[in-house]
Design an enzyme around this catalytic site. Structure first.
Site, PDB file in Angstrom:
ATOM      1  N   GLU A   1      21.953  37.996  29.614  1.00 31.19           N
ATOM      2  CA  GLU A   1      22.158  36.580  29.924  1.00 31.19           C
ATOM      3  C   GLU A   1      21.084  35.985  30.823  1.00 31.19           C
ATOM      4  OE1 GLU A   1      24.203  39.003  30.610  1.00 31.19           O
ATOM      5  OE2 GLU A   1      26.307  38.526  30.264  1.00 31.19           O
TER       6      GLU A   1
ATOM      7  N   ASP B   1      27.254  40.772  29.639  1.00 33.06           N
ATOM      8  CA  ASP B   1      28.276  41.244  30.582  1.00 33.06           C
ATOM      9  C   ASP B   1      29.475  41.874  29.882  1.00 33.06           C
ATOM     10  OD1 ASP B   1      26.785  40.469  32.749  1.00 33.06           O
ATOM     11  OD2 ASP B   1      27.804  38.557  33.029  1.00 33.06           O
TER      12      ASP B   1
ATOM     13  N   ASP C   1      32.658  41.583  29.676  1.00 31.54           N
ATOM     14  CA  ASP C   1      33.940  40.893  29.634  1.00 31.54           C
ATOM     15  C   ASP C   1      33.995  39.995  28.401  1.00 31.54           C
ATOM     16  OD1 ASP C   1      32.176  38.889  30.282  1.00 31.54           O
ATOM     17  OD2 ASP C   1      33.212  38.226  32.083  1.00 31.54           O
TER      18      ASP C   1
ATOM     19  N   GLU D   1      33.595  36.739  27.994  1.00 28.89           N
ATOM     20  CA  GLU D   1      32.490  35.787  27.857  1.00 28.89           C
ATOM     21  C   GLU D   1      31.204  36.504  27.459  1.00 28.89           C
ATOM     22  OE1 GLU D   1      32.551  32.332  28.066  1.00 28.89           O
ATOM     23  OE2 GLU D   1      34.692  32.757  27.991  1.00 28.89           O
TER      24      GLU D   1
ATOM     25  N   TYR E   1      30.249  44.768  38.541  1.00 26.90           N
ATOM     26  CA  TYR E   1      30.557  43.489  37.899  1.00 26.90           C
ATOM     27  C   TYR E   1      31.683  42.772  38.628  1.00 26.90           C
ATOM     28  CZ  TYR E   1      31.049  40.073  34.174  1.00 26.90           C
ATOM     29  OH  TYR E   1      31.073  38.901  33.470  1.00 26.90           O
TER      30      TYR E   1
ATOM     31  N   ARG F   1      33.591  40.005  37.725  1.00 24.55           N
ATOM     32  CA  ARG F   1      34.731  39.381  37.035  1.00 24.55           C
ATOM     33  C   ARG F   1      35.614  40.503  36.487  1.00 24.55           C
ATOM     34  NH1 ARG F   1      30.412  35.976  35.655  1.00 24.55           N
ATOM     35  NH2 ARG F   1      30.645  33.904  36.566  1.00 24.55           N
TER      36      ARG F   1
ATOM     37  N   HIS G   1      38.332  46.024  34.344  1.00 21.49           N
ATOM     38  CA  HIS G   1      37.201  46.904  34.621  1.00 21.49           C
ATOM     39  C   HIS G   1      37.355  47.515  36.010  1.00 21.49           C
ATOM     40  CE1 HIS G   1      35.379  45.316  31.020  1.00 21.49           C
ATOM     41  NE2 HIS G   1      35.535  44.093  31.480  1.00 21.49           N
TER      42      HIS G   1
END
Length: 878
Positions: A7, A80, A82, A84, A293, A295, A340
């Site tokens: 990203e 990432d 997750d 998103e 991470y 989130r 996670h």
């Protein structure tokens, strides 16, 4: 060649360094496409088919990825770990597939930390895209789009002043509004406490009356001064003796390491960070490889990380601070796909990282994670009971001592309120001891209403109700602020009138969709989709069937009918019953008409039914609540100097004072921070006297004045402004304090509530111009500036991770786009040159008819404006 897509550019540079030759790592700069902000982007009639559109500002990134994909044998999607992140990978894949540029081999890799070991291990264990997670993303995106593009137009047409509504946003707003209602409905109760200040062997302590007349005394049992004084007298005359001493050991265990929601809560409590700022700083720490991470719904730590943490504790403390076995925490997250590892440092040997806000947040994360593996706190709690000879009177003293500090030696979790456990050391006593009584006091108290939500407590409540998900809380809260549905004062949320009206509208006409249980159940269904246990189209079909029907029904109603229903629904708030039993709706001006809710161009307001004979209006607010009370309207008295009459009046935008009549009349709004019961003639005179001369600045020799403007109270000196904290400061601030305020404002120019005017980051001089490049925090987000040109940091990126070259490239790109923006003004010039011709044809009637035929073009412009508004709806939908 192996092409890796991530990203952010910071993440790309770090990973490329770890992977070495044979790998090219490119950044997508976040999402590369989205649903276009127009009708038809989601088609419920066609199985909720979605029409995606590439972002215009991502053309450069997509071209770079496409060109690199042509020359690659393998595409590795490393966004990432997750929902998103999975969606971004899927979008990149779909774009390349559409262009027929997919390499022969496509793989997906994820890692929880950007370290060499984690990245290398992930590359060795690739997987396919998780289509269940992608379906969950599509379902959420479609839901937010359908709510935004279906409900918001209803608001625009039926509820003047409303801007948008969203699936989670509106429920969060309801929480804030309901808390406001609870506070308004709260009736404070008086109660008293009786305390005896005692002493034994030179050590003082306090005992509270808990037994009276042989009965246990409730906290609110003494509800008036008479009973309190009678109880006080009994204690003063009693011979108190120790009846029992009870000592119990107790333990306090450490909290688990942070997950997203608890990090947001603790950063708000201890650092004063907004949830959005916390996530932005945490993103930078993650991309710098400092933390895992950020989130996550998980509280577990990797086994190797636990071992590393225990070694770090050993190096810092002695063996007593490490429990015999490692602590293992269990996640409460229902969705295993998104649960996670907890947020923790990637290296427990580094107890410090970064500077500024990054250093503060890293310190919080480091200490919380390390403390989670430390020993429990050993406490000793003591309760001593004192009684008189009859047993009718009893007082208790509580004490607590920390025998072994355990994890408190490093970290203690913040509190959301001021309640503290009984603390302090009590003197050693045994049954039969008679401590000396120094004095007895009776203290008056009043019960307090529930506290307004802070960001920390709002996030906590949303999580408890199962509404939204931790990764969305920051954006949800930010939307409520941006739409002015709430305001924040002293870190607490206050509902604005617009937020209150919107909530009432939704509760009345869309009750199911702002119900806590319904919203939480829908979140559970979305989680079931990510777990592969439910079909995404099935969930959408069930939601859309009822939602479309209700929306169509509301749209058919006239705005006047909607307002009439809201007038009934809000009657207890807008027109509360009066103590004298008189009609609360009776117009205070004409005494004949009745007040009711009306809708206007600028929102809702209260007006008299005898309009136009009676033109009384007041703002949408509770009569008798704050400064909205129109009962105080009338003449206040004659000005002591001019002799003109000063009156208090209430207009559509609130109460104001007026001196004189007609065009020469002087007016001043009554500020909201002046309580209605304190506002009087003296306040009116002071407000009408503004601006106030504070004095002459000692350095410049120029005047310093204090006044109240559109954005609140302020100081002005030599064209420079400084904000004051409240209305009273306008009249009380002295020259010394004013000079300090002005100096701080000058240092903080361009900041957004920051304590210092320092940039977020200084990159250094521009390679060509030599101008210093800085990262600043602006009203609409972070941006990079060279002093003359400002370039917004791309969506999804953190400017803290940019290098000097990155910053310079962004500024150069903005400069390169400059001429293109000027050309956009060309159509206006052409239109202007045609105006003289139009004036000439105005003399000739036939030419005028031609001008009329051009009017449809203007309608197209209006349509474009409407589409622009809808863009806000999509952003606000969650």
């Amino acid at each position: 060649m192996n092409l890796v897509v991530v990203e952010s550019p910071a993440k790309a540079k770090t990973i490329e360094k770890y992977l070495g030759k044979g790998y090219k790592v490119l950044a997508s700069f976040g999402h590369v496409r989205d649903l276009p902000p127009k009708d038809g982007s989601v088609d419920p009639a066609d199985g909720f088919a979605m029409k995606w559109q590439n972002y215009g500002d991502k053309a450069k990134q997509l071209k770079a990825i496409s060109d690199a994909s042509k020359a690659s044998d393998r595409l590795i999607l490393a966004t990432d770990p997750d929902r998103e992140g999975e969606a971004i990978s899927w979008h990149v894949l779909e774009v390349l597939k559409k262009k027929k540029l997919l390499p022969a081999k496509v793989e997906r890799v994820t890692f929880n930390a950007i370290t060499k070991a984690a990245v290398t291990e992930a590359m060795a264990n690739p997987r396919d895209l998780d289509h269940d997670l992608i379906d969950a993303y599509r379902a959420r995106r479609a839901l937010d789009y359908l709510v935004g593009f279906t409900l918001s137009p209803v608001l625009w047409r039926k509820l003047p002043g409303a801007k948008s509504a969203g699936r989670v946003q509106s429920v969060a707003l309801r929480l804030i509004v309901e808390r406001e209602r609870e506070i308004e409905a709260f009736k404070s109760l008086e109660y008293w406490s009786v305390l005896a200040n005692m002493e034994h062997k030179g050590q003082e302590f306090v005992a509270r009356l808990v037994t009276l007349d042989g009965q246990k005394l409730d906290k609110h049992g003494l509800n008036n001064e008479k009973s309190a004084m009678a109880a006080k007298s009994l204690v003063e005359n009693a011979n108190l003796r120790v009846a029992s001493v009870e000592t119990k050991p107790a333990k306090r265990h450490p909290q688990p390491p942070f997950m997203t929601s608890t990090l947001q809560q603790e950063a708000a409590r201890k650092l004063g960070f907004a949830a959005s700022h916390t996530m932005r700083v945490a993103q930078g720490l993650y991309e710098a490889g400092a933390i895992t991470y950020m989130r996550t719904d998980g509280v577990t730590m990797d086994g190797s990380a636990i071992s590393e943490a225990r070694r770090a504790i050993t190096n810092r403390y002695d063996g007593a601070y490490i429990p015999e076995k490692p602590r293992v925490y269990k996640s409460k997250a229902k969705n295993a796909q998104e649960a996670h590892e907890a947020i923790r440092p990637t290296d427990f040997n580094d107890d410090r990282f970064g500077s500024g806000d990054q250093a503060k947040l890293y310190d919080l994360i480091y200490k919380r994670a390390l403390a989670s593996q430390m020993s429990s706190v050993n406490l000793e709690r003591t309760a001593i009971m004192l009684e008189d000879g009859t047993g009718n009177l009893g007082l208790r003293a509580n004490g607590q001592v920390i025998v072994f500090p355990g994890f408190l030696a490093l970290y203690e979790e913040g509190l959301d309120d001021n309640e503290q456990e009984d603390g302090g050391l009590l003197p050693a006593m045994v049954n039969g001891d008679t401590p000396a009584k120094k004095n007895v006091e009776a203290n008056q108290h009043f019960t307090q209403p529930p506290a307004r939500f802070s960001e920390a407590t709002l996030v906590k409540r949303l999580e408890e109700l199962g509404i939204g998900r931790p990764s969305t809380y920051a954006s949800t809260i930010q939307v409520l602020k941006d739409r002015s549905y709430v305001r924040v004062e002293k870190n607490r949320f206050f509902s604005e009138d617009s937020g209150r009206l919107l909530t009432a509208f939704l509760e009345r006409f869309f009750e199911q969709y702002v119900a806590y249980e319904f919203t939480a159940a829908l979140e559970d269904e979305l989680d079931e989709i990510s777990g592969g246990r439910l079909g995404w189209q099935q969930v959408l079909e069930q939601f859309w069937k009822d939602f479309e029907t209700i929306t169509a029904s509301v749209m058919e109603q006239k705005p006047s009918d909607i307002t009439a229903e809201l007038d009934k629904f809000l009657a207890p708030y807008l027109f509360p019953e009066k103590e004298d039993g008189s009609n609360p709706r009776l117009c205070p001006k004409c005494g004949v008409g009745e007040l009711s809710l009306r809708g206007g161009r600028f929102g809702a307001f209260i007006a008299c039914s005898d309009y136009p004979e009676c033109k009384f209006t007041r703002q949408f607010a509770q009569a008798g609540g704050g400064n909205a009370d129109d009962s105080q309207d009338g003449d206040l008295g004659e000005h002591p100097e001019t002799g003109e009459m000063i009156s208090r009046k209430t207009g559509r935008f609130g109460p104001f004072v007026q001196m004189g009549e007609g065009k020469e009349a002087k007016r001043a709004s009554v500020p909201k921070d002046i309580p209605a019961d304190e506002f009087d003639f003296d306040w009116a005179v002071k407000l009408l006297s503004l601006p106030r001369l504070v004095g002459i600045h000692p350095e410049s020799g120029e005047e310093v004045r204090a006044a109240i403007g559109r954005y609140g109270p302020y100081l002005i000196h030599d064209g420079k402004y400084a904000k004051l904290d409240g209305t009273r400061d306008v009249f009380d601030v002295g020259m010394n304090a004013a000079v300090v305020k002005l100096a701080e404002a000058a240092e903080n120019k361009g900041g957004r509530g920051r304590a210092k005017a320092e940039p977020l980051k200084i990159y250094g001089p521009h390679p060509e111009s030599g101008s210093e490049l800085k990262l600043m925090d602006g009203r609409y987000g972070p941006y990079i500036t060279d002093g003359s040109v400002n370039a917004t940091v791309p969506r999804g990126q953190d400017g803290n991770d940019f290098t000097l070259d990155d910053a310079a490239a962004l500024i150069d790109a903005k400069i390169a786009k400059g001429p293109a923006k000027k050309k956009k003004a060309a159509p206006k010039k052409k239109a202007a040159t045609k105006k003289p011709a139009a004036k000439k044809t105005a003399v000739k009637k036939p030419a005028t008819k031609k001008a009329v035929t051009k009017k449809p073009a203007a309608k197209k412009t209006a349509a474009k404006k409407s589409a622009t508004k809808k863009t806000d709806v999509i952003k606000a939908a969650e």
